[in-house]
Design a protein around this motif. Sequence first.
Motif, mmCIF file in Angstrom:
data_model
loop_
_atom_site.group_PDB
_atom_site.id
_atom_site.type_symbol
_atom_site.label_atom_id
_atom_site.label_comp_id
_atom_site.label_asym_id
_atom_site.label_seq_id
_atom_site.Cartn_x
_atom_site.Cartn_y
_atom_site.Cartn_z
ATOM 1 N N ASP A 130 -4.840 3.393 1.821
ATOM 2 C CA ASP A 130 -5.008 4.122 0.604
ATOM 3 C C ASP A 130 -6.513 4.043 0.233
ATOM 4 O OD1 ASP A 130 -4.617 4.829 -2.050
ATOM 5 O OD2 ASP A 130 -2.873 4.894 -1.958
ATOM 6 N N SER A 131 -7.151 5.159 0.077
ATOM 7 C CA SER A 131 -8.624 5.035 -0.336
ATOM 8 C C SER A 131 -8.588 4.746 -1.809
ATOM 9 C CB SER A 131 -9.305 6.492 -0.080
ATOM 10 O OG SER A 131 -8.786 7.414 -0.815
ATOM 11 N N SER A 132 -7.664 4.815 -2.707
ATOM 12 C CA SER A 132 -7.601 4.618 -3.993
ATOM 13 C C SER A 132 -7.856 3.290 -4.546
ATOM 14 C CB SER A 132 -6.320 5.240 -4.737
ATOM 15 O OG SER A 132 -5.257 4.843 -4.442
ATOM 16 N N TRP A 165 1.969 1.783 -3.591
ATOM 17 C CA TRP A 165 0.772 2.163 -4.443
ATOM 18 C C TRP A 165 0.527 3.651 -4.162
ATOM 19 C CZ3 TRP A 165 -2.242 -0.129 -7.856
ATOM 20 C CH2 TRP A 165 -3.380 0.402 -8.108
ATOM 21 N N ARG A 166 0.834 4.079 -3.142
ATOM 22 C CA ARG A 166 0.666 5.551 -2.753
ATOM 23 C C ARG A 166 1.861 6.425 -3.293
ATOM 24 N NH1 ARG A 166 -0.202 4.399 2.408
ATOM 25 N NH2 ARG A 166 1.784 5.483 3.098
ATOM 26 N N ARG A 194 1.027 -1.269 -0.084
ATOM 27 C CA ARG A 194 0.048 0.057 -0.008
ATOM 28 C C ARG A 194 0.799 1.375 0.060
ATOM 29 N NH1 ARG A 194 -1.634 -2.237 5.050
ATOM 30 N NH2 ARG A 194 -0.486 -1.237 6.823
ATOM 31 N N THR A 195 1.973 1.126 0.566
ATOM 32 C CA THR A 195 2.999 2.245 0.571
ATOM 33 C C THR A 195 3.565 2.549 -0.904
ATOM 34 O OG1 THR A 195 3.639 1.948 2.897
ATOM 35 C CG2 THR A 195 4.894 3.570 1.507
ATOM 36 N N GLN A 253 -0.944 5.162 6.113
ATOM 37 C CA GLN A 253 -2.194 5.362 6.129
ATOM 38 C C GLN A 253 -2.658 4.448 5.008
ATOM 39 O OE1 GLN A 253 -2.359 9.568 5.117
ATOM 40 N NE2 GLN A 253 -2.120 10.331 7.086
#
Length: 565
Positions: A315-317, A292-293, A289-290, A313
């Motif tokens: 990731d809402s995407s 991806w951001r 997820r990191t 955090q």
Amino acid sequence: MKSWKDQLKDLKRVLGKAAIEEKRNEKLDKVSFEPPRSWLAYDRTTSDDDPKKCSGSTAISHDESSHRRCVPTVDTSTGLNPIDQSITPSVIGTSAKKSHEPSRTTATSVFTPRIDGTGTLNMPEGTHVGRGLQHPDHLGGKAVPMVVRVGVDFGTAFTKVAIRAGYDLIYVDWSAITCDESPTGRFVMPGLVVRVLEGDYCWQRSSESDIHANLKLPLIDMASSGECPVATLAYLALVIRYARAYLYQHPDVGRKLVARSLRWELNIGCPTQPHEDLNVVQFFKRVSRTAWRLAAEANLQESNIISAWRMDQPDSSLEAEPGVVPEFVAQIAGYLGSHQVSEGLHALIDIGAATIDVATFNVVIHNNLDTIPRIPIFFSAVFPLGTHYLNQNRHTLLGVEPTWDDTAPIEPADCFSNRNGISQSEVVAADSDFLSGVSSRIDGVINATRTNTRGDPRSSAWREGLPIFVTGGGASCDLYRRAIEMAHQDLRRRLSSSSRFRFVELNPLGTNIPVSASDSSARMTVAIGLTSDADSIARVVPHRDIKPITYGKKERVDHTELYGD
């Protein structure tokens, strides 16, 4: 007081139970293996030579090329595994004979893939569009949603990516970065990333001292400490960014995305044995997820990467938390969803550039079609005996300049001898210890499954044929095929001439799905499996949760109890 008849019945019953227990104990005496603690709960041992002391990626310079840090040794005759000695199947009674003679195999260096033309790695124009989550020509408004699932086969040597966009499945082509347009090389991205002097990470090589490799294996050690894997995050962010850009620019699929609202999901593969450790799984999720951001950032600077790692955090995407799937489960995803699937004991041997993975497992199919298959894992292990080390072994022992390409198929002994002006017998001799080492590792895992109560000693597969999958880029190499045949012959000698391996050809697609690249599915098996819904492939039962199998026998009922006097 009981009558003499009742006392006689009791005596017969006691003697009968004793006889049954005696027979049972005789059979179980053959099962002498007690699995190491690390097989039941992932627990790595530490020593002065433990690779754990070299956590993080490896930066390679000209001065370090011949004297690399943290160089473990491999002795293929003893079964020591520099990646993780605690999971070495030789402990479980491998048939390999111990030799007191010096090993003819070479030292195993910190892994760095070799590819032709690595000086031409570049950052192609147009990659920046991959920072966005919608097609650059997206029409906006109330568009029809489309689920896009990215499957990242993050390998020790190379990364492969497949993307499922609606009904379309595409393989990401990396030739624009590597300049390798060969059928085997264009769909693999070497596990390398470059750090420039300013602290930015990219693929545009400026000097060899900036190259970071060995990006995957240290993650397993870093899971307990939470250390930030800077180079790995930068590499995966670049992989994700380029993959999205490639999807948008795909000539057939890209135009379909303009009028759709893309909903993203991300799955990444994890080695089977470390996947049993929840800390490793959570660490892989955090890394995913990191990365991806970070793929949305204009520059991948070291300070920004560390900051993103500390924030951690959600990731809402992404539509859901990144899926972390055991690699062998992703490999057989197509098989599990096909009419070819059968219940019972199976084995898988994955031959990669850096490692070979060996696993034995059961396939349990429920009568309820809505219930996903269950996969209890009996034994699994990873060994640094991939095609890279086969090439290294040959070139070092025969004094040949190391010029091989890890993306290319392994040369047969006769071709290698002709090209280098060496007799074929010398090449065969140089390969002999390596061949025996590979065979003994395979034999160790399979024999443990056959003899240990935490395996499946009485499976019908030992009589009817053990279904076995052979996968990975090295699956077509003659040496590994011979090693598997040696393990096969060992099994036949232990049991009977009727015992055999039953090789299963994998169809990674499972169903008739349109594919936008041809003749590459064999090497893309894991990536394709990772484009499936991670929660619907199979439910994995870790080795630690498998209880020892006990075999009982129906108690014999006395004749007089049934029919009287």
